[in-house]
Design an enzyme around this catalytic site. Structure first.
Site, PDB file in Angstrom:
ATOM      1  N   HIS A  46       1.136   5.097   1.020  1.00 56.53           N
ATOM      2  CA  HIS A  46       0.568   6.130   1.894  1.00 56.53           C
ATOM      3  C   HIS A  46       0.628   7.480   1.184  1.00 56.53           C
ATOM      4  O   HIS A  46       1.674   7.851   0.644  1.00 56.53           O
ATOM      5  CB  HIS A  46       1.399   6.263   3.184  1.00 56.53           C
ATOM      6  N   HIS A  59       0.847  -1.193   0.000  1.00 58.65           N
ATOM      7  CA  HIS A  59       0.000   0.000   0.000  1.00 58.65           C
ATOM      8  C   HIS A  59       0.877   1.235   0.000  1.00 58.65           C
ATOM      9  O   HIS A  59       1.920   1.274   0.646  1.00 58.65           O
ATOM     10  CB  HIS A  59      -0.941   0.014   1.206  1.00 58.65           C
TER      11      HIS A  59
HETATM   12  P1  5GP Z   1       1.902   0.087   7.329  1.00 63.00           P
HETATM   13  O1  5GP Z   1       2.533   0.269   8.659  1.00 63.00           O
HETATM   14  O2  5GP Z   1       1.635  -1.376   7.027  1.00 63.00           O
HETATM   15  O3  5GP Z   1       2.637   0.773   6.222  1.00 63.00           O
HETATM   16  O4  5GP Z   1       0.515   0.846   7.389  1.00 63.00           O
HETATM   17  C1  5GP Z   1      -0.708   0.220   7.611  1.00 63.00           C
HETATM   18  C2  5GP Z   1      -1.746   1.314   7.697  1.00 63.00           C
HETATM   19  O5  5GP Z   1      -3.022   0.713   7.598  1.00 63.00           O
HETATM   20  C3  5GP Z   1      -1.714   2.102   9.005  1.00 63.00           C
HETATM   21  O6  5GP Z   1      -1.517   3.486   8.708  1.00 63.00           O
HETATM   22  C4  5GP Z   1      -3.066   1.827   9.639  1.00 63.00           C
HETATM   23  O7  5GP Z   1      -3.616   2.968  10.275  1.00 63.00           O
HETATM   24  C5  5GP Z   1      -3.911   1.378   8.461  1.00 63.00           C
HETATM   25  N1  5GP Z   1      -4.941   0.411   8.780  1.00 63.00           N
HETATM   26  C6  5GP Z   1      -4.814  -0.693   9.553  1.00 63.00           C
HETATM   27  N2  5GP Z   1      -5.966  -1.390   9.597  1.00 63.00           N
HETATM   28  C7  5GP Z   1      -6.850  -0.700   8.827  1.00 63.00           C
HETATM   29  C8  5GP Z   1      -8.223  -0.921   8.464  1.00 63.00           C
HETATM   30  O8  5GP Z   1      -8.854  -1.897   8.857  1.00 63.00           O
HETATM   31  N3  5GP Z   1      -8.797   0.005   7.649  1.00 63.00           N
HETATM   32  C9  5GP Z   1      -8.122   1.094   7.175  1.00 63.00           C
HETATM   33  N4  5GP Z   1      -8.773   1.946   6.394  1.00 63.00           N
HETATM   34  N5  5GP Z   1      -6.828   1.321   7.501  1.00 63.00           N
HETATM   35  C10 5GP Z   1      -6.205   0.438   8.296  1.00 63.00           C
END
Ligand code: 5GP
Ligand code: ZN
Length: 139
Positions: free
Chosen positions: A100, A98
């Site tokens: 950001h 993903h």
């Molecule tokens: P990572 O640390 O993997 O780059 O970021 C994961 C992101 O996913 C985090 O910013 C977190 O807030 C978001 N996130 C986690 N679970 C969910 C969810 O169930 N729905 C949405 N919309 N975002 C999520």
């Protein structure tokens, strides 16, 4: 299927979806760093950036390019940080690639991505040449 982003893509979990294409989806982050924090994902499950097939990689960045100015306009941001935590050691918590998109504002004090790194290695020209050669030799 336990991947939460796959479940969002499939409509099994609710999300605030803001953009859809054949291969990508964008929705608001549930725990935003700033208002408008958006995530762009491929519809299919790939864990890291390097796992994305070329067409999917293109579709994801096409979505990023389309969504970013809309996010900025929606929250009147001055800029955005567009970034990927690519792999667990880099802080990736959801193992579905993903991107950001985080709105940024003049004087927000959060700094550039470079701020993540406290000190920089002093690499010689020979070391830089060796690293570049090693990357080129990886196909
Ligand atoms: P990572 O640390 O993997 O780059 O970021 C994961 C992101 O996913 C985090 O910013 C977190 O807030 C978001 N996130 C986690 N679970 C969910 C969810 O169930 N729905 C949405 N919309 N975002 C999520
Ligand atoms: Zn997934």
């Amino acid at each position: 299927m336990s991947c939460i982003f796959c479940r969002i893509v499939d409509g099994d979990l609710p999300s605030r979806t803001v953009y859809e294409s054949d291969e990508a989806l964008a929705f608001l982050d549930a725990n935003p760093l700033t208002a408008g924090h958006t995530l762009v994902v491929p519809r299919d499950h790939y864990e890291t950036v390097g796992d994305l097939p070329p067409g999917t990689a293109g579709a994801v960045f096409e979505a990023v390019s389309a969504v970013t100015p809309r996010v900025e306009a929606a929250v009147d941001a001055d800029a955005t940080t567009v970034a990927v935590n690519n792999g667990e050691a880099a802080g990736q918590e959801v193992p579905h690639t993903h991107v950001h998109i985080v709105p940024r504002f003049e004087g927000d004090g959060n700094g550039p991505i470079h701020r993540l790194f406290g000190s920089r290695p002093a690499l010689s020209n020979e070391e830089l040449d060796a690293v570049a050669a090693a990357i080129r030799s990886e196909h």
